[in-house]
Design a protein around this motif. Structure first.
Motif, PDB file in Angstrom:
ATOM      1  N   ARG A  73      27.746  40.378  35.812  1.00 35.10           N
ATOM      2  CA  ARG A  73      28.408  41.423  35.005  1.00 35.10           C
ATOM      3  C   ARG A  73      27.483  41.907  33.891  1.00 35.10           C
ATOM      4  NH1 ARG A  73      33.950  39.623  34.525  1.00 35.10           N
ATOM      5  NH2 ARG A  73      33.903  40.552  36.604  1.00 35.10           N
ATOM      6  N   GLU A  86      32.249  45.480  41.445  1.00 38.97           N
ATOM      7  CA  GLU A  86      31.889  44.102  41.102  1.00 38.97           C
ATOM      8  C   GLU A  86      32.512  43.132  42.094  1.00 38.97           C
ATOM      9  OE1 GLU A  86      32.246  42.725  37.151  1.00 38.97           O
ATOM     10  OE2 GLU A  86      30.687  44.085  36.487  1.00 38.97           O
ATOM     11  N   PRO A  87      31.939  41.934  42.353  1.00 38.51           N
ATOM     12  CA  PRO A  87      30.607  41.616  41.871  1.00 38.51           C
ATOM     13  C   PRO A  87      29.614  42.569  42.538  1.00 38.51           C
ATOM     14  CG  PRO A  87      31.617  39.709  42.991  1.00 38.51           C
ATOM     15  CD  PRO A  87      32.522  40.868  43.176  1.00 38.51           C
ATOM     16  N   ARG A 103      36.921  46.591  40.547  1.00 38.17           N
ATOM     17  CA  ARG A 103      37.004  45.238  39.958  1.00 38.17           C
ATOM     18  C   ARG A 103      36.104  45.118  38.722  1.00 38.17           C
ATOM     19  NH1 ARG A 103      40.028  41.906  42.888  1.00 38.17           N
ATOM     20  NH2 ARG A 103      40.059  42.048  45.137  1.00 38.17           N
ATOM     21  N   PHE A 104      36.626  44.358  37.743  1.00 37.21           N
ATOM     22  CA  PHE A 104      35.850  44.069  36.521  1.00 37.21           C
ATOM     23  C   PHE A 104      36.466  42.837  35.880  1.00 37.21           C
ATOM     24  CE2 PHE A 104      34.313  45.342  32.133  1.00 37.21           C
ATOM     25  CZ  PHE A 104      32.968  45.289  32.411  1.00 37.21           C
ATOM     26  N   GLU A 144      43.623  41.388  47.527  1.00 36.06           N
ATOM     27  CA  GLU A 144      42.941  41.808  48.761  1.00 36.06           C
ATOM     28  C   GLU A 144      43.782  42.881  49.458  1.00 36.06           C
ATOM     29  OE1 GLU A 144      40.039  40.292  48.945  1.00 36.06           O
ATOM     30  OE2 GLU A 144      40.629  38.849  47.405  1.00 36.06           O
ATOM     31  N   SER A 196      39.547  40.773  37.261  1.00 35.91           N
ATOM     32  CA  SER A 196      39.412  39.940  38.463  1.00 35.91           C
ATOM     33  C   SER A 196      39.003  38.527  38.074  1.00 35.91           C
ATOM     34  CB  SER A 196      38.396  40.542  39.439  1.00 35.91           C
ATOM     35  OG  SER A 196      38.973  41.629  40.132  1.00 35.91           O
ATOM     36  N   THR A 197      38.144  38.391  37.081  1.00 36.47           N
ATOM     37  CA  THR A 197      37.771  37.031  36.640  1.00 36.47           C
ATOM     38  C   THR A 197      38.974  36.338  36.014  1.00 36.47           C
ATOM     39  OG1 THR A 197      35.626  38.002  36.103  1.00 36.47           O
ATOM     40  CG2 THR A 197      35.987  35.709  35.441  1.00 36.47           C
ATOM     41  N   LYS A 239      41.921  49.420  46.648  1.00 37.54           N
ATOM     42  CA  LYS A 239      41.095  49.798  45.486  1.00 37.54           C
ATOM     43  C   LYS A 239      39.932  50.709  45.861  1.00 37.54           C
ATOM     44  CE  LYS A 239      40.366  45.489  44.653  1.00 37.54           C
ATOM     45  NZ  LYS A 239      39.167  45.710  45.395  1.00 37.54           N
ATOM     46  N   LEU A 250      29.360  34.975  37.810  1.00 31.08           N
ATOM     47  CA  LEU A 250      29.992  36.301  37.760  1.00 31.08           C
ATOM     48  C   LEU A 250      29.612  37.010  36.459  1.00 31.08           C
ATOM     49  CD1 LEU A 250      33.443  35.317  39.237  1.00 31.08           C
ATOM     50  CD2 LEU A 250      32.028  37.210  40.095  1.00 31.08           C
ATOM     51  N   PHE A 291      37.297  34.450  49.681  1.00 30.37           N
ATOM     52  CA  PHE A 291      38.581  34.682  49.026  1.00 30.37           C
ATOM     53  C   PHE A 291      39.649  35.096  50.022  1.00 30.37           C
ATOM     54  CE2 PHE A 291      35.395  35.080  45.727  1.00 30.37           C
ATOM     55  CZ  PHE A 291      35.910  34.209  44.780  1.00 30.37           C
ATOM     56  N   LEU A 350      30.389  35.477  47.674  1.00 27.70           N
ATOM     57  CA  LEU A 350      31.286  35.778  48.794  1.00 27.70           C
ATOM     58  C   LEU A 350      30.959  34.970  50.047  1.00 27.70           C
ATOM     59  CD1 LEU A 350      32.132  39.573  48.521  1.00 27.70           C
ATOM     60  CD2 LEU A 350      33.110  37.620  47.355  1.00 27.70           C
ATOM     61  N   TYR A 392      41.316  35.602  39.257  1.00 32.43           N
ATOM     62  CA  TYR A 392      40.817  34.667  40.286  1.00 32.43           C
ATOM     63  C   TYR A 392      40.320  33.356  39.666  1.00 32.43           C
ATOM     64  CZ  TYR A 392      41.024  38.221  43.986  1.00 32.43           C
ATOM     65  OH  TYR A 392      41.464  39.157  44.902  1.00 32.43           O
ATOM     66  N   GLN A 393      39.492  33.450  38.619  1.00 30.09           N
ATOM     67  CA  GLN A 393      38.895  32.218  38.101  1.00 30.09           C
ATOM     68  C   GLN A 393      39.800  31.551  37.048  1.00 30.09           C
ATOM     69  OE1 GLN A 393      36.786  34.930  38.999  1.00 30.09           O
ATOM     70  NE2 GLN A 393      36.330  33.632  40.755  1.00 30.09           N
TER      71      GLN A 393
END
Ligand code: TMP
Length: 212
Positions: free
Chosen positions: A73, A38-39, A95-96, A11, A99-100, A15, A69, A156, A53, A103-104
């Protein structure tokens, strides 16, 4: 020839500013650019963005969030990214896939096998040519993100500091493990200095305007 560039980072890492500056620099050299994020990035994917979000899917857990997500995508690739690439445009995506992963997978503890399988099935061979990872101390990044948008800390941005430290470490690991695709850029400098370093990386690796 088309190119696919992604921007990643925690964050408040800058970007959006940096993807805009890179898009402007490429356009100034006569290159057609599709700037996306993205998303989101397509009407269906923007709806999924709102769901994620807003926190509406948080109670469903990180696996469902990951699946959503990847639905977004897939639609984004199909309706925006692949058509632009096939028209010879350069795609710049805020982001693409990383990020998954950050974050995930790293912070949310979704199984790496599931994420690799989704990458293979959904991204297939539309892999980024270059990924620019903006590296910022998470405390400084969050401070910037909140200053930018004091009233709307999303799901987030409002997570605790341990979560943001995990994201920061994850992006560094991603950059270290894939130096062919990723460049780690120190984002605690002026926007102009960062933009110069990004331009140098793009020029060295992708030769804008020199590919004929
Ligand atoms: P941003 O684009 O304004 O940074 O907000 C997107 C948020 O969504 C950000 O907090 C990171 C999160 N996100 C994921 O958790 N996984 C993903 O795959 C993507 C693309 C974003």
């Amino acid at each position: 020839m088309s190119r696919f560039i992604t921007f990643e980072g925690g964050e408040g890492s800058g970007k959006s500013t940096q993807s805009r500056l890179l898009a402007d620099a490429l356009r100034a050299r006569g290159i057609d650019v599709c700037q996306t994020r993205e998303p989101g990035g397509s009407p269906t994917a923007e709806q999924v963005r709102q769901m994620i979000l807003s926190g509406a899917v948080e109670r469903l857990g990180p696996v469902t969030e990951t699946l959503l997500l990847y639905i977004a995508r897939g639609d984004h690739l199909q309706t925006t990214i692949r058509p632009a690439l096939s028209h010879g445009e350069w795609v710049i995506c805020d982001r693409f896939l990383d990020s998954t992963r950050a974050y995930q997978e790293h912070a949310g503890e979704v199984a790496p096998d599931l994420i690799r399988a989704l990458e293979r099935a959904v991204i297939a061979d539309t892999w980024p040519d270059l990924t620019i990872i903006l590296d910022i101390d998470p405390r400084e990044g969050l401070k910037r993100a909140v200053e930018r948008n004091p009233d709307s800390a999303d799901r987030f941005e409002s997570a605790d500091m341990a979560f943001h430290e995990a994201i920061h470490a994850a992006f560094r690991t991603i950059a270290r493990n894939d130096p062919e695709r990723c460049v780690l850029i120190d984002a605690q400098r002026t926007p102009e200095e960062i933009a110069d370093e990004i331009w140098n990386a793009v020029a060295a690796r992708l030769q804008p305007g020199g590919e004929g």
